[in-house]
Design a protein around this motif. Structure first.
Motif, PDB file in Angstrom:
ATOM      1  N   ASN A   1      35.384  32.789  35.968  1.00  0.00           N
ATOM      2  CA  ASN A   1      36.738  32.247  35.918  1.00  0.00           C
ATOM      3  C   ASN A   1      37.713  32.933  36.862  1.00  0.00           C
ATOM      4  O   ASN A   1      38.544  32.282  37.497  1.00  0.00           O
ATOM      5  CB  ASN A   1      37.277  32.303  34.486  1.00  0.00           C
ATOM      6  N   ALA A   2      37.641  34.263  36.977  1.00  0.00           N
ATOM      7  CA  ALA A   2      38.617  34.999  37.794  1.00  0.00           C
ATOM      8  C   ALA A   2      38.520  34.587  39.264  1.00  0.00           C
ATOM      9  O   ALA A   2      39.532  34.275  39.907  1.00  0.00           O
ATOM     10  CB  ALA A   2      38.408  36.496  37.642  1.00  0.00           C
ATOM     11  N   SER A   3      37.309  34.574  39.803  1.00  0.00           N
ATOM     12  CA  SER A   3      37.138  34.177  41.207  1.00  0.00           C
ATOM     13  C   SER A   3      37.460  32.705  41.405  1.00  0.00           C
ATOM     14  O   SER A   3      38.079  32.314  42.404  1.00  0.00           O
ATOM     15  CB  SER A   3      35.703  34.460  41.659  1.00  0.00           C
ATOM     16  N   PHE A   4      37.061  31.875  40.453  1.00  0.00           N
ATOM     17  CA  PHE A   4      37.339  30.440  40.549  1.00  0.00           C
ATOM     18  C   PHE A   4      38.842  30.183  40.598  1.00  0.00           C
ATOM     19  O   PHE A   4      39.309  29.349  41.381  1.00  0.00           O
ATOM     20  CB  PHE A   4      36.709  29.704  39.369  1.00  0.00           C
ATOM     21  N   SER A   5      39.602  30.899  39.791  1.00  0.00           N
ATOM     22  CA  SER A   5      41.052  30.705  39.743  1.00  0.00           C
ATOM     23  C   SER A   5      41.693  31.005  41.095  1.00  0.00           C
ATOM     24  O   SER A   5      42.666  30.354  41.490  1.00  0.00           O
ATOM     25  CB  SER A   5      41.673  31.586  38.659  1.00  0.00           C
ATOM     26  N   GLN A   6      41.145  31.983  41.817  1.00  0.00           N
ATOM     27  CA  GLN A   6      41.699  32.327  43.120  1.00  0.00           C
ATOM     28  C   GLN A   6      41.374  31.286  44.184  1.00  0.00           C
ATOM     29  O   GLN A   6      42.081  31.185  45.194  1.00  0.00           O
ATOM     30  CB  GLN A   6      41.170  33.689  43.574  1.00  0.00           C
ATOM     31  N   MET A   7      40.305  30.506  43.981  1.00  0.00           N
ATOM     32  CA  MET A   7      39.853  29.562  45.004  1.00  0.00           C
ATOM     33  C   MET A   7      40.285  28.126  44.733  1.00  0.00           C
ATOM     34  O   MET A   7      40.176  27.275  45.613  1.00  0.00           O
ATOM     35  CB  MET A   7      38.324  29.604  45.106  1.00  0.00           C
ATOM     36  N   SER A   8      40.771  27.847  43.542  1.00  0.00           N
ATOM     37  CA  SER A   8      41.076  26.465  43.176  1.00  0.00           C
ATOM     38  C   SER A   8      42.563  26.171  43.281  1.00  0.00           C
ATOM     39  O   SER A   8      43.402  27.074  43.363  1.00  0.00           O
ATOM     40  CB  SER A   8      40.590  26.180  41.751  1.00  0.00           C
ATOM     41  N   GLN A   9      42.872  24.869  43.300  1.00  0.00           N
ATOM     42  CA  GLN A   9      44.250  24.371  43.269  1.00  0.00           C
ATOM     43  C   GLN A   9      45.087  24.778  44.485  1.00  0.00           C
ATOM     44  O   GLN A   9      46.300  24.956  44.377  1.00  0.00           O
ATOM     45  CB  GLN A   9      44.947  24.823  41.978  1.00  0.00           C
ATOM     46  N   LYS A  10      44.440  24.921  45.633  1.00  0.00           N
ATOM     47  CA  LYS A  10      45.184  25.172  46.861  1.00  0.00           C
ATOM     48  C   LYS A  10      44.366  24.694  48.051  1.00  0.00           C
ATOM     49  O   LYS A  10      43.133  24.629  47.996  1.00  0.00           O
ATOM     50  CB  LYS A  10      45.529  26.651  47.022  1.00  0.00           C
TER      51      LYS A  10
END
Length: 461
Positions: free
Chosen positions: A330-339
């Protein structure tokens, strides 16, 4: 490279019409429950006669729904076991999802695409634009299943042009089969087509009598509606990187293939629940990338949490090949998503090798085209994003080229620079495998080293 390219402004408002997953069997189950409700209602005026009728209704309802599902799935059959070094799945069945991106003008067609026999999938997208002539302009065809072709025909217009905007195998493989469904359509392809390990001609892929797309060509039959700019760089490695960007003037829409992506928080609708749950299982890849933590082996239950975990793991493997921690993604995914971003693989193995040509290409796009939305061939679309968002995704080029924004003509471009630094940031731990692969490929001569750079100043507002 196929998996990598099968391959987000940080605010979620950039994303329009983001896909949400749903249970693909819901229509079948709904039909069964409707039948059961008839069976459970109390009968009036006699038991034996009505009980038999109710049972018949249950069987008929279930059988009808089963037949409908079977017929629908038969329209999704597509046999594909080709591709080196890994064939592109799914191998037997591909569901097609059609959405209307711009009312009456642009439609998106999506299918699932898997890497070989793995549990890693993403979506692959075909974009269809209706021209002033009333005909259709098809960008990056997908597998021409019966369902897909029917959805195209439902638009009620003839296919006039089929466009292959890249050299990439995952898009090239479908052009020939798709064109045979519309034999009157004319085919246009990106220049400098090649394949690996054997450089096979387009005819081998079933593509015949194709014309070549040229940079800023005003002689194409769609030139007054759709403009094009070609990025063609022979210096990358074993073959050139080629991608053609298009601009639909009427709707102010930029079309790219793999140049930028926007990873949605939720998985695309076309990715099956089976694929998501398979990715949620703690297999060998999770054990290797668990940072020494104990990996539980309990069975995976079908629920939203596990589907989301499966999606997050898929994304990190697609973007980084070997992310730092698949056990807790989740932590890495959050940095890569929605941008809006450039995929780490494309950035590392391609664009960083030829930053001058990439910079010239994106500067030309941002200077000449006043787009307000972007449609890539993978992940989310359409993306509500303009020139500043697009330039920000390529801010990593500044360091490679030694550029400094010393003569910014506006505050918005200064903001673009600051925003770009954040958009270009990728978690260092996740980048380790990709960086090691890059070093190895450079050492064996498969890709080139990053150039030293150049000094340059902005000259447009």
């Amino acid at each position: 490279m196929a998996a990598a390219i099968a391959v987000s402004s940080p605010k979620s408002s950039l994303l329009q019409n983001s896909a949400s997953f749903r249970d693909q069997s819901s229509s079948f189950l709904d039909g069964q429950f409707k039948g059961l409700s008839l069976q459970l209602k109390p009968a009036r005026g006699g038991r034996s006669k009505n009980r038999g009728a109710s049972t018949s209704l249950v069987v008929a309802s279930a059988a009808a729904d089963a037949a409908a599902v079977s017929n629908k799935k038969s329209g999704r059959f597509y046999l594909n076991f080709t591709g080196f070094p890994f064939p592109l799945g799914p191998f037997l069945e591909r569901r097609t999802i059609r959405t209307e991106a711009v009312k009456g003008s642009i439609w998106l067609f999506e299918q699932e695409q898997a890497l070989g026999f793995s549990s890693v999938s993403t979506n692959i997208r075909m974009t269809v634009i209706k021209l002033k002539s009333g005909g259709l302009w098809v960008h990056a065809p997908i597998a021409p299943t019966k369902e897909c072709i029917q959805l195209v025909k439902e638009l009620g217009a003839p296919v006039e042009y089929i466009v292959l905007p890249t050299f990439a195998y995952e898009h090239k493989i479908f052009v020939g089969p798709f064109s045979r469904k519309f034999p009157k359509a004319r085919i246009w392809v990106a220049p400098r087509q090649w394949s690996w390990p054997l450089n096979l001609p387009l005819e081998f892929f079933g593509v015949f009598r194709a014309k070549t797309l040229k940079d800023q060509d005003s002689s194409t039959p769609w030139a007054d509606e759709i403009e094009q700019k070609v990025l063609s760089s022979p210096e990358v490695g074993i073959g050139p990187y080629v991608e053609v960007a298009f601009y639909h003037k009427k709707t102010r829409t930029l079309l790219v293939t793999d140049a930028v992506i926007f990873v949605p928080r939720k998985p695309p609708e076309c990715i099956s629940a089976e694929s998501l749950l398979a990715s949620a299982k703690n297999g060998l890849a999770v054990k290797i990338l668990s940072k020494g933590k104990e990996v539980p082996q309990e069975p995976v239950i079908d629920n939203p949490m596990n589907r989301q975990k499966g999606w997050e793991r898929m994304v990190l493997q697609i973007l980084f090949l070997g992310p730092s921690n698949l056990l807790e993604p989740n932590a890495s995914f959050s940095q890569m998503s929605q941008k809006l971003i450039v995929s780490p693989i494309v950035k590392t193995l391609v664009f960083s090798k030829v930053p001058e040509k990439v910079r010239d290409w994106i500067d030309s796009i941002a200077r000449d085209w006043r787009f307000k939305r972007i449609i890539p061939a993978h992940f989310a679309a359409p993306i509500n994003a303009g020139r500043s968002d697009f330039l920000a995704a390529f801010a990593f080029l500044d360091d490679l080229l030694g550029e400094r924004y010393v003569t910014r003509p506006s505050f918005s471009l200064l903001f673009t620079s600051l925003l770009g630094k954040a958009a270009s940031y990728f978690p260092p731990d996740d980048m380790k495998t990709l960086s090691s692969l890059d070093q190895f490929l450079v050492s064996v001569g498969a890709v080139k080293k990053t150039v030293s750079g150049r000094k340059r100043r902005w000259n447009w507002a």
